[in-house]
Design a protein around this motif. Structure first.
Motif, short mmCIF file in Angstrom:
data_model
loop_
_atom_site.label_atom_id
_atom_site.label_comp_id
_atom_site.label_asym_id
_atom_site.label_seq_id
_atom_site.Cartn_x
_atom_site.Cartn_y
_atom_site.Cartn_z
N LYS B 309 0.83 -1.23 0.00
CA LYS B 309 0.00 0.00 0.00
C LYS B 309 0.85 1.26 0.00
O LYS B 309 0.50 2.27 0.60
CB LYS B 309 -0.96 0.00 1.19
N LEU B 312 -0.39 4.70 -0.95
CA LEU B 312 -1.12 5.55 0.01
C LEU B 312 -0.21 6.50 0.76
O LEU B 312 -0.65 7.24 1.63
CB LEU B 312 -1.88 4.66 0.99
N LYS B 313 1.11 6.38 0.42
CA LYS B 313 2.08 7.24 1.11
C LYS B 313 1.64 8.72 1.01
O LYS B 313 1.26 9.20 -0.04
CB LYS B 313 3.46 7.04 0.48
N GLY B 314 1.62 9.41 2.15
CA GLY B 314 1.30 10.84 2.17
C GLY B 314 -0.20 11.14 2.13
O GLY B 314 -0.60 12.25 1.78
N THR B 315 -1.02 10.10 2.42
CA THR B 315 -2.47 10.35 2.35
C THR B 315 -3.13 10.36 3.73
O THR B 315 -4.34 10.26 3.85
CB THR B 315 -3.16 9.29 1.48
N THR B 316 -2.34 10.52 4.78
CA THR B 316 -2.94 10.51 6.13
C THR B 316 -3.91 11.68 6.30
O THR B 316 -4.88 11.60 7.05
CB THR B 316 -1.84 10.59 7.21
N LEU B 318 -6.07 12.60 4.27
CA LEU B 318 -7.41 12.19 3.81
C LEU B 318 -8.20 11.58 4.95
O LEU B 318 -9.38 11.82 5.13
CB LEU B 318 -7.28 11.17 2.67
N HIS B 319 -7.47 10.78 5.74
CA HIS B 319 -8.15 10.17 6.89
C HIS B 319 -8.60 11.26 7.87
O HIS B 319 -9.72 11.22 8.39
CB HIS B 319 -7.20 9.17 7.58
N SER B 426 -10.32 3.27 7.30
CA SER B 426 -9.42 4.40 7.16
C SER B 426 -8.50 4.51 8.37
O SER B 426 -7.32 4.78 8.25
CB SER B 426 -10.26 5.66 7.00
N ASN B 430 -4.55 4.20 8.23
CA ASN B 430 -3.76 5.32 8.70
C ASN B 430 -2.55 4.83 9.49
O ASN B 430 -1.43 5.31 9.32
CB ASN B 430 -4.63 6.22 9.56
N ILE B 433 -0.16 3.44 6.95
CA ILE B 433 0.47 4.51 6.17
C ILE B 433 1.62 5.15 6.95
O ILE B 433 2.67 5.48 6.39
CB ILE B 433 -0.57 5.57 5.74
#
Lengths: 70, 723
Positions: B309, B312-316, B318-319, B426, B430, B433
């Motif tokens: 996954k 998904l790096k750098g998408t925290t 979004l959570h 999510s 998280n 991630i």
């Protein structure tokens, strides 16, 4: 190599000296053409003559054996 | 006898008439490669042996094979009709009695209108001139011809006197153990001692038979004597067989030892090459394994984008956003549900109120609508004008069921559970991630580590390859040869051990048989009655002594000869290697288990020198040959050395030492050499150095160089005397 030289090579052999058939001095003076009076020396001479004169081995052998029957 | 001159007529590249005169001492014919030196050597050889050397076939060919190829192309080209001769004559002079022999060989073809008619064979003539001023006559008696030829060049020493550079190795072949022994036999009187020894051994056999017969005749128990004699005969036969076996084993053992010695000098180098090869093999294996691992890592790197996954790096954030929205949603939902409850309560209240006035759905909506249309309440039968309280009351009767439907509709679009699930997913993601960076770093480190390892192994491989190339260039061994050497070494070592063990066992059995023989002889003697004639006992003793002396003298003379030969060879070896700075050592003629002798190079402590250079090994052979020839010269026999490019197999710095030595050893030598062609300094030294007894020196130069010789019809070889 002469017959004398070959004969000397046998008579100068340490084993011959050990066997005490003839003194060293006598060995040095010995001539191929003269009788040494030593049976071993005489048969060596027969073998040398046979070889130099290209005699067949059987003839030399017989000469040696009959010489020693005397 | 020495060679006075050689005359050539239309022989190979020597078109027209050419004459080279020679003197005592060292005569040199100088020319570069392809200038005609070897053809001159061929001329000598052809006269005596009717053969020339084919460099293409690498063997000598008789005239009947070469035919018109022996004739110069120029001579063949120039004659349209007529006879063309190719002729070589060598004049030998016996310096003791001035006898002179001219050996002449001729080959002819006829050309008729350009067509060549070849003869099958050459003609050979010997001219003899007995006194200096007498006339030469042709020798016609075949026996006399043979005798003359044998005087000029005895067959048994030809190989040591007439040879080409490349033949030096095989004249004394280190692989063939008895070549040196044979050479010694041929060139000395040792054969006489062998023959006398044989006579002595046979004399002893004969006298033993005679003696045994006498013993049997005088036996008191003839049956037992007969039986013992049979046993004695059987044991004697066994001993003879075992002695044959012993000789064979010694021969095999010596062969194995020789093969081991022969490769012993190379075994260290071969082992090094094999070790390097093994290292290389392991490094390649490691490299393959690491490359595979790296490839898997690299493919895995892309897969990890999805599998681990990493996408998904750098998408925290979004959570976080979703979490906030979800919270708001939950709040809103709670609010909405509370409002709904309040509304419901309110409706319940309202219904209760409505219930007090009219039952629900009474009147039916159609009547309600009619009443609203007519603006008249038919229930209470009074006017209900639009906008009036009564109108609104009637209208409200229509709205109640409608509000229930909306509620139901709202309930059908409730996503709260999905949103909750999404929130939990999510939340889990998280957490993951947050570890992605570590995971990526870990993978990148692994790849970097693998790359480093691969680089190291590649460097290691390069180093190994360099080492291999270095050792190959120094030792002239390739990996296959190195493996062969090692496997040969282990095989021969095994043979050596086996032969030694068998030899030990055989010696024990032989000793046992000899003891049995003695016992039988004692037993036979004990059966004798009367006396064996004194002359017979004396005869037996004398002949046994004769045998012992014959064997001992032969060994002593041979050993003496070996020592003389060794000393002489060392003098020549030392002289010939003067100009060379490499380790030289000393020649030792080492006695092998089978009685043969082989030359070895030893250091000052008597240890065998391993890894001696090839030139020195060839020098050893030449030194031994020269020692043999010196011994022969001492007995008054002198022969001419004729050699083509003898120094071609070793370095130029040996040339002068070689020339100096042969000028001492041989009364006359004729050497074809290219070393003096290019090296002017060496040539000057040859012509002026007083340590060399110089004869005639010539240069041979062709009119057309070998590289431009597609058409040989104008080829002439010019001979110039330098002194």
């Amino acid at each position: 190599m002469t017959k004398d030289e070959i004969l000397k090579s046998y008579l100068n052999d340490p084993l011959f000296q050990e066997m005490d058939y003839m003194s060293k001095e006598k060995c040095e003076k010995i001539q191929f053409g003269e009788s040494s009076g030593v049976k071993l020396v005489e048969i060596i001479k027969l073998a040398i003559s046979g070889n130099i004169d290209r005699e067949s081995e059987q003839i030399t052998l017989r000469k040696i054996l009959s010489y020693l029957n005397k | 006898m020495i060679i006075e001159k050689i005359e050539l007529e239309n022989f190979l590249c020597y078109s027209g008439n050419v004459e080279l005169k020679f003197k005592e001492g060292l005569n040199v014919v100088i020319g570069d490669n392809g200038y005609g030196k070897s053809k001159l050597y061929d001329a000598f050889y052809w006269v005596l042996y009717d053969q020339t050397f084919s460099s293409e076939l690498k063997r000598f060919q008789y005239t009947k094979e070469t035919k018109s190829n022996l004739i110069s192309d120029k001579a063949k080209f120039e004659v349209e009709n007529g006879r063309i001769n190719s002729r070589v004559s060598i004049t030998f002079l016996n310096d003791r009695n001035q006898d002179c022999y001219t050996l002449e060989r001729k080959y002819s073809v006829n050309k008729i209108n350009g067509e060549t008619i070849e003869s099958n064979d050459s003609e050979f003539i010997i001219w003899k001139r007995e006194y200096l001023y007498s006339k030469s006559r042709i020798v016609s008696d075949e026996e006399e011809k043979k005798r003359i030829l044998n005087n000029i060049m005895p067959v048994n020493i030809k190989d040591y006197l007439w040879f080409q550079g490349e033949q030096v190795e095989s004249i004394i072949d280190f692989n063939n153990q008895d070549t040196l022994t044979k050479a010694i036999n041929v060139l000395s009187n040792i054969k006489r001692y062998d023959e006398i020894k044989e006579i002595a051994i046979n004399c002893v056999k004969a006298v033993n038979n005679e003696y045994d017969k006498e013993v049997k005749r005088l036996s008191k128990d003839s049956d037992k004597s007969e039986s013992l004699s049979s046993q004695k005969e059987i044991i004697n036969r066994k001993i003879e067989t075992q002695l044959d076996e012993e000789r064979e084993l010694k021969k095999n053992l010596a062969r194995a030892e020789e093969k081991i010695n022969e490769i012993l000098t190379k075994i260290d180098d071969a082992s090094k090459i094999r070790d390097f090869q093994n290292k290389k093999k392991n490094a390649i294996k490691n490299l393959e394994s690491l490359t595979n691992e790296l490839e898997i890592e690299q493919i895995g790197f892309h897969r990890k984008m999805f599998k681990n996954k990493w996408l998904l790096k750098g998408t925290t954030f979004l959570h976080d956003s979703y979490s906030k929205l979800y919270d708001e949603y939950v709040q809103e939902k709670l609010k909405s549900e509370t409002a709904e409850i309040i509304k419901s309560e309110h409706l319940k209240e309202l219904n209760k109120k409505l219930q007090s006035r009219l039952p629900i759905n009474v009147p039916e909506p159609i009547h309600v609508k009619r009443m609203l249309q007519d603006e008249w309440c038919y229930v209470c039968d009074r006017e209900a004008k639009k906008g009036s309280e009564a109108f609104e009351k009637i209208e409200s009767l229509l709205r109640i069921p409608e509000s229930e439907d909306i509620k139901n509709k709202v309930r059908n679009f409730d996503f709260s559970l999905d949103l909750k699930k999404l929130y939990h997913v999510s939340l889990g993601l998280n957490q993951w991630i947050q570890n992605i960076d570590d995971n990526i770093n870990e993978t990148l480190l692994k790849i970097r580590d693998l790359n480093l390892k691969i680089r190291d192994i590649r460097n290691e491989l390069e180093k190994i390859e360099e080492d291999i190339q270095k050792i190959i260039s120094v030792t002239s061994l390739n990996p296959d040869e190195a493996n062969n050497i090692l496997s040969t070494y282990y095989i021969q070592k095994k043979y050596e051990d086996d032969f030694r063990e068998k030899l030990n066992n055989l010696n024990q059995t032989l000793e046992l048989n000899r003891q049995n023989l003695s016992s039988i002889e004692v037993e036979l003697a004990s059966l004798v009655t009367g006396t064996i004639p004194e002359y017979l006992t004396a005869k037996k003793q004398i002949l046994r002594d004769f045998e012992a002396i014959a064997i001992n003298t032969r060994e002593r003379v041979f050993d003496k000869l070996i020592i003389q030969l060794e000393n002489e060879a060392n003098i020549h070896y030392s002289e010939m290697t003067t100009g060379n700075r490499s380790t030289k050592g000393q020649i030792k003629l080492k006695r092998k288990i089978n009685g043969n002798y082989m030359p070895e190079i030893i250091d000052s402590d008597g240890n065998t020198l391993l890894g001696t250079n090839t030139s020195n090994l060839i020098m050893v052979k030449l030194s031994v040959i020269m020692a043999i020839i010196s011994a022969k010269s001492d007995s008054g026999e002198n022969y001419t050395l004729i050699t083509d490019a003898p120094t071609s197999v070793f370095g130029e710095d040996y040339t002068f030492g070689f020339c100096k030595t042969i000028s001492k050893v041989y009364k006359q030598s004729i050497v074809m050499s290219k070393e003096f062609y290019n090296n002017q300094k060496l040539r000057n030294e040859l012509l002026t150095n007083h340590e060399i007894k110089i004869g005639k020196v010539y240069t041979v130069i062709p009119t057309i160089l070998e590289s431009e010789r597609s058409n040989r019809n104008n080829l002439i070889t010019q001979v110039h005397a330098l002194n």
